[in-house]
Scaffold this motif. Structure first.
Motif, PDB file in Angstrom:
ATOM      1  N   GLU A  58      47.840  73.294 -29.516  1.00 36.87           N
ATOM      2  CA  GLU A  58      48.553  73.533 -27.915  1.00 36.87           C
ATOM      3  C   GLU A  58      49.409  72.219 -27.687  1.00 36.87           C
ATOM      4  N   ARG A  59      48.630  71.034 -27.938  1.00 43.34           N
ATOM      5  CA  ARG A  59      49.328  69.735 -27.263  1.00 43.34           C
ATOM      6  C   ARG A  59      50.466  69.447 -28.753  1.00 43.34           C
ATOM      7  N   LEU A  60      50.158  69.910 -29.689  1.00 42.17           N
ATOM      8  CA  LEU A  60      51.166  69.564 -30.808  1.00 42.17           C
ATOM      9  C   LEU A  60      52.462  70.591 -30.565  1.00 42.17           C
ATOM     10  N   ALA A  61      52.381  71.698 -30.100  1.00 43.01           N
ATOM     11  CA  ALA A  61      53.403  72.462 -29.601  1.00 43.01           C
ATOM     12  C   ALA A  61      54.023  71.926 -28.387  1.00 43.01           C
ATOM     13  N   GLN A  62      53.346  71.444 -27.470  1.00 42.06           N
ATOM     14  CA  GLN A  62      53.740  70.929 -26.295  1.00 42.06           C
ATOM     15  C   GLN A  62      54.591  69.407 -26.729  1.00 42.06           C
ATOM     16  N   SER A  63      54.444  68.738 -27.651  1.00 41.73           N
ATOM     17  CA  SER A  63      54.775  67.510 -28.113  1.00 41.73           C
ATOM     18  C   SER A  63      56.285  68.058 -28.727  1.00 41.73           C
ATOM     19  N   ARG A  64      56.104  69.045 -29.443  1.00 44.09           N
ATOM     20  CA  ARG A  64      57.440  69.406 -30.247  1.00 44.09           C
ATOM     21  C   ARG A  64      58.380  69.890 -29.372  1.00 44.09           C
ATOM     22  N   TYR A  65      58.042  70.758 -28.064  1.00 44.65           N
ATOM     23  CA  TYR A  65      58.998  71.277 -27.246  1.00 44.65           C
ATOM     24  C   TYR A  65      59.687  69.863 -26.443  1.00 44.65           C
ATOM     25  N   ALA A  66      58.636  69.079 -26.174  1.00 39.76           N
ATOM     26  CA  ALA A  66      58.967  67.696 -25.220  1.00 39.76           C
ATOM     27  C   ALA A  66      60.182  67.044 -26.168  1.00 39.76           C
ATOM     28  N   ILE A  67      59.792  67.022 -27.471  1.00 40.90           N
ATOM     29  CA  ILE A  67      60.755  66.228 -28.516  1.00 40.90           C
ATOM     30  C   ILE A  67      62.344  66.621 -28.234  1.00 40.90           C
ATOM     31  N   GLU A  68      62.177  68.199 -28.526  1.00 44.91           N
ATOM     32  CA  GLU A  68      63.351  68.992 -28.306  1.00 44.91           C
ATOM     33  C   GLU A  68      64.118  68.887 -27.337  1.00 44.91           C
ATOM     34  N   GLN A  69      63.447  68.719 -26.186  1.00 47.18           N
ATOM     35  CA  GLN A  69      64.124  68.547 -24.692  1.00 47.18           C
ATOM     36  C   GLN A  69      64.571  67.240 -24.414  1.00 47.18           C
ATOM     37  N   LYS A  70      63.854  66.441 -25.172  1.00 45.96           N
ATOM     38  CA  LYS A  70      64.402  64.964 -25.029  1.00 45.96           C
ATOM     39  C   LYS A  70      63.595  64.454 -23.671  1.00 45.96           C
ATOM     40  N   ASP A  71      62.376  64.932 -23.493  1.00 43.94           N
ATOM     41  CA  ASP A  71      61.603  64.876 -22.439  1.00 43.94           C
ATOM     42  C   ASP A  71      60.350  63.681 -22.758  1.00 43.94           C
ATOM     43  N   TYR A  72      60.850  62.747 -22.913  1.00 46.21           N
ATOM     44  CA  TYR A  72      59.971  61.431 -23.834  1.00 46.21           C
ATOM     45  C   TYR A  72      58.762  61.046 -22.906  1.00 46.21           C
ATOM     46  N   ALA A  73      58.928  61.324 -21.693  1.00 44.80           N
ATOM     47  CA  ALA A  73      57.553  60.950 -20.779  1.00 44.80           C
ATOM     48  C   ALA A  73      56.485  61.781 -21.206  1.00 44.80           C
ATOM     49  N   ASN A  74      56.578  63.294 -21.188  1.00 47.09           N
ATOM     50  CA  ASN A  74      55.756  64.173 -21.529  1.00 47.09           C
ATOM     51  C   ASN A  74      55.581  64.119 -23.001  1.00 47.09           C
ATOM     52  N   LYS A  75      56.301  64.038 -23.811  1.00 51.12           N
ATOM     53  CA  LYS A  75      56.167  63.684 -25.218  1.00 51.12           C
ATOM     54  C   LYS A  75      54.906  62.828 -25.561  1.00 51.12           C
ATOM     55  N   GLY A  76      54.915  61.580 -24.763  1.00 48.38           N
ATOM     56  CA  GLY A  76      53.973  60.528 -24.848  1.00 48.38           C
ATOM     57  C   GLY A  76      52.722  61.061 -24.530  1.00 48.38           C
ATOM     58  N   ILE A  77      52.585  61.890 -23.127  1.00 44.70           N
ATOM     59  CA  ILE A  77      51.392  62.440 -22.948  1.00 44.70           C
ATOM     60  C   ILE A  77      50.800  63.308 -23.745  1.00 44.70           C
ATOM     61  N   PHE A  78      51.593  64.146 -24.355  1.00 43.69           N
ATOM     62  CA  PHE A  78      51.059  65.266 -25.329  1.00 43.69           C
ATOM     63  C   PHE A  78      50.754  64.739 -26.665  1.00 43.69           C
ATOM     64  N   ILE A  79      51.385  63.871 -26.945  1.00 39.97           N
ATOM     65  CA  ILE A  79      51.244  63.141 -28.415  1.00 39.97           C
ATOM     66  C   ILE A  79      49.815  62.489 -28.239  1.00 39.97           C
ATOM     67  N   GLY A  80      49.768  61.660 -26.905  1.00 36.22           N
ATOM     68  CA  GLY A  80      48.504  60.990 -26.875  1.00 36.22           C
ATOM     69  C   GLY A  80      47.255  61.824 -26.811  1.00 36.22           C
ATOM     70  N   LYS A  81      47.467  63.039 -26.029  1.00 28.52           N
ATOM     71  CA  LYS A  81      46.279  64.043 -26.032  1.00 28.52           C
ATOM     72  C   LYS A  81      46.187  64.452 -27.636  1.00 28.52           C
ATOM     73  N   ALA A  82      47.033  64.734 -28.222  1.00 28.84           N
ATOM     74  CA  ALA A  82      46.765  65.514 -29.628  1.00 28.84           C
ATOM     75  C   ALA A  82      45.961  64.321 -30.439  1.00 28.84           C
ATOM     76  N   LEU A  83      46.665  63.062 -30.278  1.00 26.41           N
ATOM     77  CA  LEU A  83      45.827  61.941 -31.136  1.00 26.41           C
ATOM     78  C   LEU A  83      44.365  61.816 -30.544  1.00 26.41           C
ATOM     79  N   GLY A  84      44.270  61.915 -29.341  1.00 25.14           N
ATOM     80  CA  GLY A  84      42.905  61.940 -28.974  1.00 25.14           C
ATOM     81  C   GLY A  84      41.932  62.803 -29.470  1.00 25.14           C
ATOM     82  N   ILE A  85      42.489  64.270 -29.535  1.00 27.26           N
ATOM     83  CA  ILE A  85      41.772  65.435 -30.011  1.00 27.26           C
ATOM     84  C   ILE A  85      41.389  65.300 -31.638  1.00 27.26           C
TER      85      ILE A  85
END
Length: 136
Positions: free
Chosen positions: A35-62
């Motif tokens: 789920e976090r990877l999918a959210q990261s991908r979407y954030a990258i596509e949308q150029k939403d870099y703040a949320n990209k960082g949040i979701f990537i951080g969560k994916a890394l943590g998991i």
């Protein structure tokens, strides 16, 4: 309303974890990573870099949590192989973060999905028969 929904989800998740078997917790972690990877991908596509960082951080943590839960002594080569794979995933996610690379996210998602499918295929009666349920 949004705050109430988040609170409900958090309590629901905490309740499920409190009674979950180790096998189920790993399933939940793998689902959460996807789920976090999918959210990261979407954030990258949308150029939403703040949320990209949040979701990537969560994916890394998991993924880090999955890696640190391995019992290297009891599981031998299987744990070593999984650890190497998790390390690879962590590197690729970090590269995706630095380069806004959705292909790297897709690559890791495919790997996590394969592990999850294998984990989900373990029959119910074997969830507590081996140390796998406690150590992967």
């Amino acid at each position: 309303m949004r705050g109430s929904l988040k609170s409900y989800r958090k309590v629901s998740l905490e309740s499920e974890i409190a009674v979950a078997s180790p096998h189920r917790i790993i399933q939940m972690m793998l689902s959460g990573a996807l789920e976090r990877l999918a959210q990261s991908r979407y954030a990258i596509e949308q150029k939403d870099y703040a949320n990209k960082g949040i979701f990537i951080g969560k994916a890394l943590g998991i993924i880090s949590g999955l890696n640190s839960s391995l019992n290297m002594e009891a599981e031998g080569q299987v744990a070593n192989n999984l650890s190497d794979l998790y390390d690879f995933m962590l590197r690729r996610i970090s590269e995706a973060n630095m380069n806004n690379d959705v292909q790297a996210i897709d690559e890791v998602s495919d790997l996590v999905r394969t592990i999850k499918e294998s984990w989900d295929a373990i029959p119910q009666e074997q969830h507590t028969l081996s140390s796998h349920a406690d150590n992967l």
